[in-house]
Write a protein that holds these residues in place. Structure first.
Motif, PDB file in Angstrom:
ATOM      1  N   PHE A  92       0.861  -1.176   0.000  1.00 50.70           N
ATOM      2  CA  PHE A  92       0.000   0.000   0.000  1.00 50.70           C
ATOM      3  C   PHE A  92       0.907   1.240   0.000  1.00 50.70           C
ATOM      4  O   PHE A  92       1.707   1.425   0.919  1.00 50.70           O
ATOM      5  CB  PHE A  92      -0.819  -0.081   1.281  1.00 50.70           C
ATOM      6  N   TYR A 171      -4.406   2.546   8.952  1.00 53.10           N
ATOM      7  CA  TYR A 171      -3.465   1.841   8.075  1.00 53.10           C
ATOM      8  C   TYR A 171      -2.294   2.704   7.641  1.00 53.10           C
ATOM      9  O   TYR A 171      -1.446   2.256   6.883  1.00 53.10           O
ATOM     10  CB  TYR A 171      -4.162   1.175   6.893  1.00 53.10           C
ATOM     11  N   ALA A 191      -4.074  -5.266   7.401  1.00 58.67           N
ATOM     12  CA  ALA A 191      -5.332  -5.874   6.958  1.00 58.67           C
ATOM     13  C   ALA A 191      -5.348  -7.365   7.299  1.00 58.67           C
ATOM     14  O   ALA A 191      -6.379  -7.917   7.688  1.00 58.67           O
ATOM     15  CB  ALA A 191      -5.512  -5.676   5.457  1.00 58.67           C
ATOM     16  N   THR A 212     -11.841  -4.656   1.651  1.00 59.48           N
ATOM     17  CA  THR A 212     -11.179  -5.230   2.819  1.00 59.48           C
ATOM     18  C   THR A 212     -12.204  -5.700   3.857  1.00 59.48           C
ATOM     19  O   THR A 212     -12.000  -6.726   4.512  1.00 59.48           O
ATOM     20  CB  THR A 212     -10.164  -4.223   3.399  1.00 59.48           C
TER      21      THR A 212
HETATM   22  N1  PCA Z   1      -7.858  -1.815   2.011  1.00 56.25           N
HETATM   23  C1  PCA Z   1      -6.547  -1.801   2.604  1.00 56.25           C
HETATM   24  C2  PCA Z   1      -5.960  -0.498   2.200  1.00 56.25           C
HETATM   25  C3  PCA Z   1      -7.033   0.285   1.559  1.00 56.25           C
HETATM   26  C4  PCA Z   1      -8.160  -0.659   1.439  1.00 56.25           C
HETATM   27  O1  PCA Z   1      -9.225  -0.430   0.864  1.00 56.25           O
HETATM   28  C5  PCA Z   1      -6.593  -1.899   4.097  1.00 56.25           C
HETATM   29  O2  PCA Z   1      -7.617  -1.618   4.710  1.00 56.25           O
HETATM   30  O3  PCA Z   1      -5.549  -2.195   4.677  1.00 56.25           O
END
Ligand code: PCA
Length: 328
Positions: A92, A171, A191, A212
């Motif tokens: 990310f 995050y 996550a 997620t």
């Molecule tokens: N899911 C990832 C990053 C952004 C997303 O939509 C998360 O929640 O870690």
């Protein structure tokens, strides 16, 4: 840290040794850690990318995807690549904004909230971001957006009066700031560890996409999703600079062609799935709605402040990205 890069011709350690193997005409095996669930479209596109790379490099690069943080946890992937423990991986991008504020370009609330605008913002940011990554010994091969970000809670939330004191899974540093502005207590959690954190009460709210929430079946713990669509952050697949530069030009071209095609397909899949995720959250009992006017007004005010703070830390390069985006 379990695996290192291997070559098929010799038992050697590290990026430079493997690059030498390439010059000898042998295939390279590249382990590719990815941070998110193996069934997530990002990870599935990692596998699509690996297949394309094999095809377009005539087998010169054989990538094995390790999804779900199974080879390196999400927080360790970038360093593993920078230091050559693995040649390639995915993470990310804005998780790295604490080290390089510019990498938070896609975390600016309410600036680019459609896939089209997000693509335009990336076009405006790309050269500057790539220069920043070069300083970190990294080359970005492709990026891919998550669907829009909204808030998960275990109760109805009408304004920040309802969010005081809640433990909030963040995050990155921007989402921790967001939480604090809403009177919540941020705790950074991968996550991959989210379900456990919700089950044990380490956190009871977070910001993310429907994706997620769906991957982690958060309806087992939480009841409400507010589709704020605050931003569409990106993952990126990055390669160690020496590993990249050690490749022959035709191999590089094959890898880049695979990356370009995967980027387009991954973004299209993200857009295609975004409503599906909301439907699944609702089907599993969650209330999925827009944020109410009072909450939204608060989020917008916090968002404006966050953008200002980002511009203050990202400096002239950050301002240039926003100016280029606004000029288009
Ligand atoms: N899911 C990832 C990053 C952004 C997303 O939509 C998360 O929640 O870690």
């Amino acid at each position: 840290m379990k695996t290192i890069m291997k070559t098929t011709c010799a038992s050697v350690f590290g990026v430079l040794a493997a690059s030498t193997a390439m010059a000898d005409g042998h295939a390279q095996s590249w382990d590719m850690p990815m941070a998110y669930a193996s069934t997530n479209f990002h990870s599935e596109h990692g596998v699509i990318f690996a297949d394309k790379v094999r095809e377009y490099t005539n087998g010169a690069i054989d990538i094995t995807v390790h999804a779900g943080g199974s080879l390196f946890g999400g927080g360790d992937i970038k360093r593993a690549i920078q230091t050559g423990q693995v040649p390639i991986g995915e993470r990310f991008m804005s998780a790295h904004a604490n080290e390089a504020p510019l990498l938070g370009w896609d975390n600016l609330p309410f600036i680019a909230t459609s896939y089209e605008d997000n693509a335009r913002l990336w076009d405006a940011a790309k050269d500057t971001v790539n220069a920043q990554l070069a300083d970190l010994n990294l080359v970005a091969l492709y990026t891919c957006p998550w669907p829009g970000q909204g808030f998960y809670f275990n109760k109805e939330v009408k304004s920040s009066a309802d969010t005081q004191g809640i433990k909030f899974r963040s995050y990155n540093s921007a989402t921790a700031t967001f939480a604090e502005e809403l009177g919540m207590i941020p705790v950074q959690i991968e996550a991959a560890e989210l379900s456990q954190a919700l089950a044990t009460g380490v956190a009871s709210a977070f910001i993310s996409s429907g994706s997620t929430g769906y991957d982690r079946k958060v309806w087992e713990h939480l009841s409400h999703y507010y589709k704020v669509n605050a931003w569409l952050p990106r993952n990126y697949v990055m390669v160690n600079t020496q590993a990249w530069e050690g490749l022959d030009d035709d191999v590089k071209a094959g890898v880049q062609k695979a990356a370009d095609e995967t980027a387009a397909s991954c973004a299209a899949k993200s857009a295609e799935l975004s409503d599906f995720y909301f439907e699944e959250l609702a089907k599993n009992g969650m209330t999925v709605t827009d944020a109410g006017p009072e909450f939204l007004a608060e989020l917008e005010a916090i968002g404006a402040k966050m953008t200002e703070e980002w511009l203050a830390t990202a400096g002239a390069d950050g301002q240039a990205i926003i100016d280029a985006y606004n000029a288009n």
